[in-house]
Design a protein around this motif. Structure first.
Motif, PDB file in Angstrom:
ATOM      1  N   ILE A 236       8.862  38.561  -4.615  1.00 64.41           N
ATOM      2  CA  ILE A 236       7.977  37.573  -3.994  1.00 64.41           C
ATOM      3  C   ILE A 236       8.736  36.288  -3.713  1.00 64.41           C
ATOM      4  CG2 ILE A 236       5.919  36.174  -4.345  1.00 64.41           C
ATOM      5  CD1 ILE A 236       4.802  38.495  -6.000  1.00 64.41           C
ATOM      6  N   LEU A 237       9.461  35.820  -4.706  1.00 61.36           N
ATOM      7  CA  LEU A 237      10.257  34.597  -4.550  1.00 61.36           C
ATOM      8  C   LEU A 237      11.733  34.953  -4.502  1.00 61.36           C
ATOM      9  CD1 LEU A 237       8.440  32.347  -7.168  1.00 61.36           C
ATOM     10  CD2 LEU A 237       8.145  32.356  -4.705  1.00 61.36           C
ATOM     11  N   PRO A 238      12.499  34.208  -3.722  1.00 60.41           N
ATOM     12  CA  PRO A 238      13.942  34.504  -3.680  1.00 60.41           C
ATOM     13  C   PRO A 238      14.598  34.184  -5.029  1.00 60.41           C
ATOM     14  CG  PRO A 238      13.444  32.522  -2.420  1.00 60.41           C
ATOM     15  CD  PRO A 238      12.139  33.114  -2.841  1.00 60.41           C
ATOM     16  N   PRO A 239      15.506  35.009  -5.480  1.00 56.99           N
ATOM     17  CA  PRO A 239      16.160  34.755  -6.766  1.00 56.99           C
ATOM     18  C   PRO A 239      17.045  33.506  -6.700  1.00 56.99           C
ATOM     19  CG  PRO A 239      17.169  36.630  -5.668  1.00 56.99           C
ATOM     20  CD  PRO A 239      15.971  36.240  -4.848  1.00 56.99           C
ATOM     21  N   ALA A 240      17.255  32.883  -7.858  1.00 53.09           N
ATOM     22  CA  ALA A 240      18.026  31.638  -7.932  1.00 53.09           C
ATOM     23  C   ALA A 240      19.474  31.832  -7.505  1.00 53.09           C
ATOM     24  CB  ALA A 240      17.975  31.071  -9.346  1.00 53.09           C
TER      25      ALA A 240
END
Length: 133
Positions: free
Chosen positions: A36-40
């Motif tokens: 869902i969210l881009p990884p750091a």
């Protein structure tokens, strides 16, 4: 496909909806659709842009949380208000329409009794007149 827009501009990168722009490194990378969210390690949330260049993921998450929370609060308030109105109506007893209908029924009953009494007196008078009593 997205890498060709690296070191160009955010607008050029985001013309393709499958691309993610990382403002800190000026890289254009494919959006990781499995997450869902881009990884750091790909890009920090404060630098990541997707869809539009003027909103980063951090602000987007905060804004969506606030909007979602407001919607939930409004739904809860509406539900509470509706429940209060229903319980208040049940506790207060019959409403004005019920009272009006009861008064009208009582008026009709009284008129019907008066008509019955009048008819009975007429019949009694006719019986006396013709000696049927």
């Amino acid at each position: 496909e997205c890498q060709q827009y690296t070191n160009r501009s955010c607008e050029e990168c985001l013309k393709n909806v499958t691309c993610l722009w990382c403002a800190s490194s000026r890289r254009c990378v494919p959006y990781p659709v499995r997450r869902i969210l881009p990884p750091a390690d790909l890009c920090e949330l404060s630098s990541a842009r997707w869809g539009v260049c003027w909103v980063n993921f951090e602000a987007l998450i905060i804004a969506m949380s606030v909007v979602g929370g407001m919607i939930l609060i409004m739904l809860l308030v509406c539900c509470c208000c509706c429940c209060k109105k229903k319980s208040k109506k049940q506790v207060s007893g019959p409403d004005k329409e019920d009272e009006r209908a009861a008064r009208e029924r009582e008026r009709r009953r009284v008129r019907q009794e008066e008509r019955r009494a009048e008819m009975k007196s007429r019949h009694d008078e006719i019986r006396r007149k013709y000696g049927m009593v």
